[in-house]
Design a protein around this motif. Structure first.
Motif, PDB file in Angstrom:
ATOM      1  N   ASP A 142      -8.672  -3.619   1.173  1.00 56.26           N
ATOM      2  CA  ASP A 142      -9.286  -2.973   0.016  1.00 56.26           C
ATOM      3  C   ASP A 142     -10.760  -2.665   0.260  1.00 56.26           C
ATOM      4  O   ASP A 142     -11.256  -1.597  -0.123  1.00 56.26           O
ATOM      5  N   TYR A 183       0.809  -1.225   0.000  1.00 53.02           N
ATOM      6  CA  TYR A 183       0.000   0.000   0.000  1.00 53.02           C
ATOM      7  C   TYR A 183       0.841   1.274   0.000  1.00 53.02           C
ATOM      8  O   TYR A 183       0.284   2.361   0.096  1.00 53.02           O
ATOM      9  N   GLU A 208      -7.416  -8.163   0.447  1.00 57.00           N
ATOM     10  CA  GLU A 208      -8.849  -8.161   0.108  1.00 57.00           C
ATOM     11  C   GLU A 208      -9.656  -7.401   1.171  1.00 57.00           C
ATOM     12  O   GLU A 208     -10.513  -6.584   0.843  1.00 57.00           O
ATOM     13  N   ASN A 250     -12.338   1.104   0.178  1.00 59.78           N
ATOM     14  CA  ASN A 250     -13.328   1.425  -0.840  1.00 59.78           C
ATOM     15  C   ASN A 250     -14.699   1.761  -0.289  1.00 59.78           C
ATOM     16  O   ASN A 250     -15.647   1.953  -1.041  1.00 59.78           O
TER      17      ASN A 250
END
Length: 187
Positions: free
Chosen positions: A182, A36, A179, A186
């Motif tokens: 993220d 990241y 996963e 989001n």
């Protein structure tokens, strides 16, 4: 005085690696920070206790827990200012609380307990014991991994912390963690 144990407000997502010794928390913290392009908060206790071992040939004692907690929060608060969206924490005060109780017959300093429960994170990654235990100067419970894993899991459930258990090899753990992060990024 107690302010030094308090988490400073930060408008970022914070995730914590959480679990027994030698379960890949630091490796995963480094991998996630690279993935990241973010910063990660190392485990202050490792440096503190390694210095104590090197200089005094002594292991952790109850009197060490508040200085460890203070150092951990100082690192976290400093690094949170450098993070843009995400901060990866190799540990937190709740983990220090678990070790305090596990090593010192259920005892946890009330100040440590207060901030371990007040400080908040978006997600915990509970690292499973399915990777080989590696000996070093500080690790000392290779035969208690199952018991310690259960203690960590019970603690997260008791305090209603959002968590995901990470199992498998490094690649699998990283994929699973990415996963979930993220999904947080989001939202």
């Amino acid at each position: 005085m107690e302010e030094k144990f308090k988490q400073q407000p930060a408008n970022i997502i914070k995730v914590v690696m959480f679990g027994p010794e030698s379960t890949g928390k630091t490796t995963l913290s480094e991998q996630l920070a690279r993935h990241y392009n973010s910063v990660w908060v190392p485990e202050y206790a490792r440096e503190y206790l390694q210095d104590k071992w090197n200089n005094e040939r002594k292991t952790c004692e109850p009197k060490d827990l508040l200085p460890i907690a203070e150092g951990q929060m100082r690192l976290e608060n400093e690094l949170a200012k450098k993070a843009t969206d995400l901060l990866i924490c190799d540990t937190d005060l709740l983990e220090t609380k678990v070790y305090s109780e596990a090593y010192y017959l259920g005892y946890c300093d009330p100040v440590l307990e207060k901030y371990a429960l007040e400080n908040q994170y978006d997600l915990y990654f509970l690292t499973y014991i399915d990777i080989p235990w590696e000996k070093d100067d500080l690790r000392d419970k290779p035969d208690e991994r199952e018991r310690m894993f259960q203690y960590f899991k019970d603690t997260l459930e008791k305090y209603d912390r959002k968590f995901v258990i990470l199992k498998g090899d490094k690649k699998t753990r990283l994929k699973t963690a990415v996963e979930h992060i993220d999904n947080l990024l989001n939202k």
